[in-house]
Enzyme design. Structure first.
Site, PDB file in Angstrom:
ATOM      1  N   THR A  14       0.854  -1.188   0.000  1.00 52.90           N
ATOM      2  CA  THR A  14       0.000   0.000   0.000  1.00 52.90           C
ATOM      3  C   THR A  14       0.890   1.238   0.000  1.00 52.90           C
ATOM      4  OG1 THR A  14      -1.733  -1.163   1.212  1.00 52.90           O
ATOM      5  CG2 THR A  14      -1.815   1.247   1.230  1.00 52.90           C
ATOM      6  N   LYS A  62      -7.009   1.187  -3.753  1.00 51.15           N
ATOM      7  CA  LYS A  62      -6.662   0.718  -2.404  1.00 51.15           C
ATOM      8  C   LYS A  62      -6.801   1.848  -1.390  1.00 51.15           C
ATOM      9  CE  LYS A  62      -5.239  -1.831   0.957  1.00 51.15           C
ATOM     10  NZ  LYS A  62      -3.920  -2.450   1.117  1.00 51.15           N
ATOM     11  N   LYS A  93      -0.414   4.460   9.088  1.00 47.03           N
ATOM     12  CA  LYS A  93       0.237   4.612   7.782  1.00 47.03           C
ATOM     13  C   LYS A  93      -0.783   4.794   6.657  1.00 47.03           C
ATOM     14  CE  LYS A  93       1.771   0.907   5.592  1.00 47.03           C
ATOM     15  NZ  LYS A  93       1.214   0.843   4.218  1.00 47.03           N
TER      16      LYS A  93
END
Length: 296
Positions: free
Chosen positions: A95, A171, A239
């Site tokens: 990611t 995503k 994150k």
């Protein structure tokens, strides 16, 4: 059979690599932890001593690293890109911010290799079971070249676009919804706890009502546990929601709910719970409001 180099044999990467081996692919893997390479070798793969050695002779180089900085270090500083044969495919499955993915892809393409932007969703459970959702963006020819590998990793493989960065955007949107859903479930349970409502009963009611969601049913029971098993850590959403906000800044899109959710995960990590299961963002609510649900 596809010759695959696999960098990043962590909680998700190792079972993904094992699934590739189980589907008949030749897999050479590398991780900074030697024990991870040994585990891959025990499953029928090969352990490499470096990222460059992993890429040597591979048709596809899978990067399941922590972030874009690690991907760049592997490819451009660790020698993996130079070791990969001309025409070989780099599949970035971590990611990463869409802008960073585009920049990495440009360097890979300029070096005469192909690039597939293919982040995954489904966590450790999906990685182990081979049931990940794969969101791949690349020219059709490049996508088809890696499809056999992707289908060994996930049972839901989507070609979402032709341009690197489009997979990362998909995503990013997914993580926005996941992070906000987890935070709002924690908020709802915190309110119920504050007024003394039985938490297991609250979970049963919500799970069968129009308020139900996949995240409620998955994370809700773990929010009632003091120390649940970790399937996805708080720091992952620190994150990932940071990436969501970065994408929002780049697009000049206001994302106020994502910003609040990010602050809640950040506060939880700051209190020393970054390695706890992400359901434990509820601890921050209890710190603000007092109390916690009784274990069910």
């Amino acid at each position: 059979m596809v010759e695959i180099g696999f960098v990043g044999l962590g909680a998700m990467g190792l079972p993904m690599a094992r699934n590739l081996v189980a589907r008949g692919h030749r897999v050479r893997g590398f991780d900074m932890r030697p024990a991870a390479g040994e585990a891959l070798a025990a499953a029928g793969g090969e352990a490499a001593a470096s990222a460059a050695e992993t890429a040597q002779g591979a048709e596809v180089l899978v990067l399941m690293v922590v972030n874009a900085a690690q991907a760049k270090a592997v490819l451009f500083e660790g020698g993996a890109l130079d070791a990969l044969a001309p025409g070989g495919v780099v599949a970035l499955m971590a990611t990463c911010p869409p802008g960073a993915v585009e920049a990495i892809a440009a360097r890979v393409l300029a070096a005469g290799r192909r690039f597939v932007d293919a982040p995954v969703s489904g966590g450790v459970v999906g990685a182990v079971g081979g049931t990940l959702t794969v969101m791949a963006a690349a020219p059709r020819e490049s996508f088809e070249a890696v499809r056999p590998a992707l289908e060994a990793i996930g049972d839901k493989v989507f070609h979402v676009g032709e341009r690197p960065g489009q997979g990362a955007v998909v995503k990013t949107v997914n993580q926005l919804l996941c992070g906000v859903h987890i935070a709002v479930v924690a908020e709802a349970f915190s309110l119920a706890a504050k007024v003394g409502v039985d938490a297991p009963v609250m979970l049963e009611i919500l799970g069968g009502s129009s308020a139900a969601s996949w995240m409620l049913k998955d994370r809700g029971p773990r929010m009632l546990e003091a120390e649940p098993e970790v399937t996805s850590a708080v720091d992952i959403f620190v994150k990932d929601l940071g990436i969501v906000l970065e994408a929002g800044r780049e697009a000049k899109a206001a994302l106020p709910l994502a910003a609040v959710a990010h602050q809640l995960f950040l506060a939880t990590s700051g209190r020393g719970d970054g390695a706890a299961d992400d359901s434990q963002v509820i601890r921050t609510y209890h710190a603000m409001n007092g109390g916690r649900p009784q274990p069910g």
